[in-house]
Design a protein around this motif. Sequence first.
Motif, PDB file in Angstrom:
ATOM      1  N   LEU A  97       1.715  14.905   0.460  1.00  0.00           N
ATOM      2  CA  LEU A  97       0.415  14.412  -0.728  1.00  0.00           C
ATOM      3  C   LEU A  97       0.367  12.939  -0.024  1.00  0.00           C
ATOM      4  O   LEU A  97       1.949  12.323  -0.245  1.00  0.00           O
ATOM      5  CB  LEU A  97       0.860  14.799  -1.676  1.00  0.00           C
ATOM      6  N   LYS A  98      -0.710  12.147  -0.525  1.00  0.00           N
ATOM      7  CA  LYS A  98       0.067  10.822  -0.555  1.00  0.00           C
ATOM      8  C   LYS A  98      -0.709  10.169  -2.280  1.00  0.00           C
ATOM      9  O   LYS A  98      -1.365  10.642  -2.689  1.00  0.00           O
ATOM     10  CB  LYS A  98      -1.181   9.547   0.350  1.00  0.00           C
ATOM     11  N   ARG A  99       0.510   9.295  -2.769  1.00  0.00           N
ATOM     12  CA  ARG A  99       0.188   8.879  -4.559  1.00  0.00           C
ATOM     13  C   ARG A  99      -0.600   8.169  -3.954  1.00  0.00           C
ATOM     14  O   ARG A  99      -0.619   6.915  -3.816  1.00  0.00           O
ATOM     15  CB  ARG A  99       1.473   8.676  -4.858  1.00  0.00           C
ATOM     16  N   ASP A 100      -1.558   8.159  -4.498  1.00  0.00           N
ATOM     17  CA  ASP A 100      -2.290   6.889  -4.931  1.00  0.00           C
ATOM     18  C   ASP A 100      -2.142   5.941  -5.425  1.00  0.00           C
ATOM     19  O   ASP A 100      -2.756   4.723  -4.465  1.00  0.00           O
ATOM     20  CB  ASP A 100      -3.446   7.279  -6.724  1.00  0.00           C
ATOM     21  N   PHE A 101      -1.322   5.242  -6.507  1.00  0.00           N
ATOM     22  CA  PHE A 101      -0.673   3.699  -6.170  1.00  0.00           C
ATOM     23  C   PHE A 101       0.215   2.909  -5.085  1.00  0.00           C
ATOM     24  O   PHE A 101      -0.379   1.921  -5.537  1.00  0.00           O
ATOM     25  CB  PHE A 101      -0.939   3.536  -7.749  1.00  0.00           C
ATOM     26  N   ASP A 102       0.842   3.644  -4.701  1.00  0.00           N
ATOM     27  CA  ASP A 102       1.823   2.773  -3.838  1.00  0.00           C
ATOM     28  C   ASP A 102       1.828   3.404  -2.338  1.00  0.00           C
ATOM     29  O   ASP A 102       2.749   3.543  -1.577  1.00  0.00           O
ATOM     30  CB  ASP A 102       3.341   3.223  -4.932  1.00  0.00           C
ATOM     31  N   ASN A 103       0.675   4.852  -2.297  1.00  0.00           N
ATOM     32  CA  ASN A 103       0.127   5.049  -0.874  1.00  0.00           C
ATOM     33  C   ASN A 103       1.717   5.524  -0.271  1.00  0.00           C
ATOM     34  O   ASN A 103       2.043   6.382   0.766  1.00  0.00           O
ATOM     35  CB  ASN A 103       0.566   4.587  -0.339  1.00  0.00           C
ATOM     36  N   THR A 105       4.382   8.567   0.596  1.00  0.00           N
ATOM     37  CA  THR A 105       4.353  10.472   0.932  1.00  0.00           C
ATOM     38  C   THR A 105       5.345  10.968   0.452  1.00  0.00           C
ATOM     39  O   THR A 105       6.521  11.067   0.093  1.00  0.00           O
ATOM     40  CB  THR A 105       4.690   9.828   2.498  1.00  0.00           C
ATOM     41  N   GLN A 128      -1.245  12.920   5.469  1.00  0.00           N
ATOM     42  CA  GLN A 128      -0.980  13.381   4.446  1.00  0.00           C
ATOM     43  C   GLN A 128      -1.792  14.629   5.372  1.00  0.00           C
ATOM     44  O   GLN A 128      -2.319  15.185   6.439  1.00  0.00           O
ATOM     45  CB  GLN A 128      -2.328  12.766   3.637  1.00  0.00           C
TER      46      GLN A 128
END
Length: 163
Positions: A97-103, A105, A128
């Motif tokens: 997954l890619k986290r929204d706020f800092d991209n 992995t 992702q």
Amino acid sequence: MDWNPAYSWLVLALLLSLAELTSGAMLLLALGVAAAFTAAVTALGLTLTWQLISMGIFSGVLVPLGVMVIRPHFSPKGVHYGTTGTGVEKGNHYTTLKRDFDNATGIKVNGDFYRLKVLESGDTDLPQGTPVLFKRFDGTTALVSLASADTDRQDDTSQRKEL
């Protein structure tokens, strides 16, 4: 109305049973039931010594019963005992997954996001949706291996987790 020692045990039983609502471990509930049984013994007119012995016996029987037999029926499906990081997730398949706020992995294990690192290459940035095989934790970093389509076909017994 006169105060009976059995009432004290019933109050203790009620307080322990109510305190169980905060823990969910079934320990306090088992102790509350043991205190209620001790109240019944106290109503028979036994002395304090026998009341304490009764509480010890009831607790010795009910606590293991509550923790080992009853508690697993209230646990979420698919969750093994032990916390994340103790090895219970080893060998499970995940997708990145890619986290929204800092991209960053990572993978989600039991609902928590962990940054990842590929063991073979040291990569920390994967696209992702990349299938990975969880190996172990290094601190709060999930160490994984890339899982190919061939590995997925050969390993039918493992469960693919996409959270």
